[in-house]
Design a protein around this motif. Structure first.
Motif, mmCIF file in Angstrom:
data_model
loop_
_atom_site.group_PDB
_atom_site.id
_atom_site.type_symbol
_atom_site.label_atom_id
_atom_site.label_comp_id
_atom_site.label_asym_id
_atom_site.label_seq_id
_atom_site.Cartn_x
_atom_site.Cartn_y
_atom_site.Cartn_z
ATOM 1 N N TYR A 103 0.829 -1.210 0.000
ATOM 2 C CA TYR A 103 0.000 0.000 0.000
ATOM 3 C C TYR A 103 0.864 1.260 0.000
ATOM 4 C CZ TYR A 103 -3.409 3.490 1.517
ATOM 5 O OH TYR A 103 -4.195 4.616 1.603
ATOM 6 N N SER A 104 2.016 1.184 0.669
ATOM 7 C CA SER A 104 2.892 2.352 0.731
ATOM 8 C C SER A 104 3.473 2.689 -0.640
ATOM 9 C CB SER A 104 4.021 2.123 1.738
ATOM 10 O OG SER A 104 4.907 1.118 1.272
ATOM 11 N N ILE A 105 3.478 1.720 -1.557
ATOM 12 C CA ILE A 105 3.941 1.969 -2.927
ATOM 13 C C ILE A 105 2.828 2.583 -3.767
ATOM 14 C CG2 ILE A 105 4.901 0.890 -5.004
ATOM 15 C CD1 ILE A 105 6.790 0.943 -2.629
ATOM 16 N N GLY A 106 1.601 2.138 -3.531
ATOM 17 C CA GLY A 106 0.459 2.666 -4.282
ATOM 18 C C GLY A 106 -0.810 1.941 -3.891
ATOM 19 N N ILE A 107 -1.893 2.681 -3.780
ATOM 20 C CA ILE A 107 -3.150 2.091 -3.320
ATOM 21 C C ILE A 107 -3.677 1.057 -4.305
ATOM 22 C CG2 ILE A 107 -4.533 3.961 -4.341
ATOM 23 C CD1 ILE A 107 -6.465 3.600 -1.963
#
Length: 481
Positions: free
Chosen positions: A396-400
């Motif tokens: 999630y920290s890379i992209g939702i």
């Protein structure tokens, strides 16, 4: 002081001795005792391990001095959980064969493979790592080729060609890196310290990535896996899914990313997308399977795809989740494949449409099946929950949107796994299965142990997370994108 070399030497000696045992009873009991002793020898390493980022219990000696080849082994918080997983699962896998008629050569191959796996997880130099990598492949090739079922010759050859091709690419990269080291050595620390040109790191990335992606397997390098898992003997499937594929995920963390960080920075997003595609693809294919082993085989692709995605996210949550889920997946998948073996042995079929209602005749099996299945789909308070939560948080920290698609493994996994349970355990039972008997003896022991581990690691996840926390934090500090 604890000696890691003993953990490598014991299974090798055991393999030599077991190879000459002709009696089925002597072979299986000898192998079980050997594997339990190996597990007991592992406990002091875990107990005396200092929870910091250092590499501990190191040992080294010159191997081929003229070529700068040394033999160096040691463990840190990243490798120790996998050493423990290997030595913890082998006794269960050996015990699972007590209902079969295998001679000493079968158990000798398991012991030899155990030594190869341990060398992969302990090696601090690329030469020893590669030796272990290949040594683990040879015995599983013979296990699947000799004791497998169906069209095993063709399927096993496909498996061998895939993995050997990946190994060859990795060997080329290792030789090149060796040539670049100032002292002409194969040490991991020397490789990681190299200041490689950007273009060099790009091809080094693909050489290592393809080797590891085949072993894991990551889409689209997965096509050997379903057939191999399905037609391998049950113990062989457990070795492949429970331990061997962790060689690939471990390789990503230990070798690929520290050596070629720019390559990962360039192609890591593509690798992450491939991992997530594999999660969704394998989950959809699992819905359509009619063979119970193939359902778990595709489920494994989805789960390890999520583990690899967490690694490429390259943050504390993703790596910690990957470390925990490597262990959790190994425990759960061994339990699931053993349960399916119990079902096949009693019913004579793996076809889902021919099964159903077994809970009436096998209530103990149905309870353990449900516990292990819940761990596999990540129910809170089971082992899979914390690992998958951390993995999704890391992605999630890379992209939702990455997390949204990766999270489909939880939804799809719950659906096809609960469907598998419904089709095998619930509903009316066919008249031909009225005489089925419930699990007992060694079968009960295996499923009690696996179920206890599923619950224990779900309730006390820190017992595992603390092992790897410091090493993961230091690695993230050393390798930044």
């Amino acid at each position: 002081m604890n000696n890691l070399f003993i953990l490598l030497l014991l299974p090798l000696i055991g393999a030599i001795l077991l190879a000459f045992v002709k009696s089925n009873t002597t072979a299986k009991w000898g192998s079980l005792v050997l594997s339990i002793v190996q597990l007991l020898l592992t406990v002091p390493f875990v107990y005396e391990f200092v929870h910091d980022a250092s590499i501990q219990f190191t040992q080294s000696f010159d191997w081929i001095s003229a070529l700068g080849v040394s033999f160096q082994i040691g463990v840190d918080g990243i490798s120790l959980p996998l050493v423990l997983l290997t030595n913890g699962l082998i006794p269960l896998i050996v015990l699972s064969t007590f209902g079969k008629s295998f001679k000493g050569n079968f158990y000798a191959l398991i012991s030899f493979m155990q030594a190869g796996l341990l060398l992969v997880f302990m090696a601090l130099d690329a030469f020893s790592f590669y030796v272990g990598w290949e040594a683990a492949l040879i015995p599983i090739y013979f296990i699947c080729g000799i004791w497998g079922s169906g069209d095993r010759a063709r399927i096993n050859m496909k498996f061998f060609v895939y993995t050997f091709f990946g190994s060859l690419l990795m060997l080329i990269a290792i030789i090149y890196l060796y040539q670049q080291t100032p002292n002409k050595d194969f040490l991991w620390s020397s490789f990681a310290a190299l200041d490689l040109a950007d273009n060099t790191q790009r091809w080094i990335f693909w050489a290592f990535f393809i080797a590891f992606a085949i072993k894991i397997p990551i889409f689209p390098f997965h096509t050997w896996q379903p057939d191999t898992y399905t037609h391998a003997p049950s113990a062989g499937t457990m070795l492949l899914a429970g331990i061997m594929l962790k060689m690939g995920t471990y390789g990503l963390i230990r070798w690929l990313i520290p050596i070629a960080p720019f390559g990962v920075q360039t192609y890591g997003c593509l690798a992450l997308i491939l991992c997530i595609i594999g999660v969704v693809y394998a989950s959809i294919i699992a819905f359509q399977q009619r063979d119970i082993k193939r359902v778990i085989a595709y489920s494994s692709i989805a789960h390890v795809g999520l583990i690899a995605a967490g690694i490429f996210a390259w943050n504390q949550e993703g790596l910690q989740g990957a470390m925990m889920q490597m262990v959790n997946h190994g425990i759960s998948v061994v339990g699931l494949f053993f349960i399916l073996d119990c079902i096949e042995t009693r019913s004579g079929t793996r076809n889902i449409s021919d099964l159903g209602g077994f809970a009436d005749k096998m209530p103990k099996l149905s309870v353990f099946f449900l516990i292990i299945l819940m761990g596999a789909i990540g129910l809170p308070l089971t082992n899979g929950f914390i690992g998958e939560f951390l993995l999704l948080k890391g992605v999630y920290s890379i992209g939702i949107w990455y997390a949204a698609f990766a999270g489909l493994t939880l939804i799809f996994g719950a659906v096809y796994m609960l469907r598998l349970y419904q089709k095998t355990m619930l509903g009316p039972i066919d008249a031909r299965y009225f005489e089925l008997t419930d699990i007992k003896g060694y079968e009960l022991i295996i499923l009690v142990i696996v179920s206890c581990l599923v619950i224990y690691l779900g309730v006390f996840p820190n017992s595992l997370l603390k092992l790897s926390e410091a090493s993961v934090a230091q690695l993230l500090q050393q390798v930044k994108f």
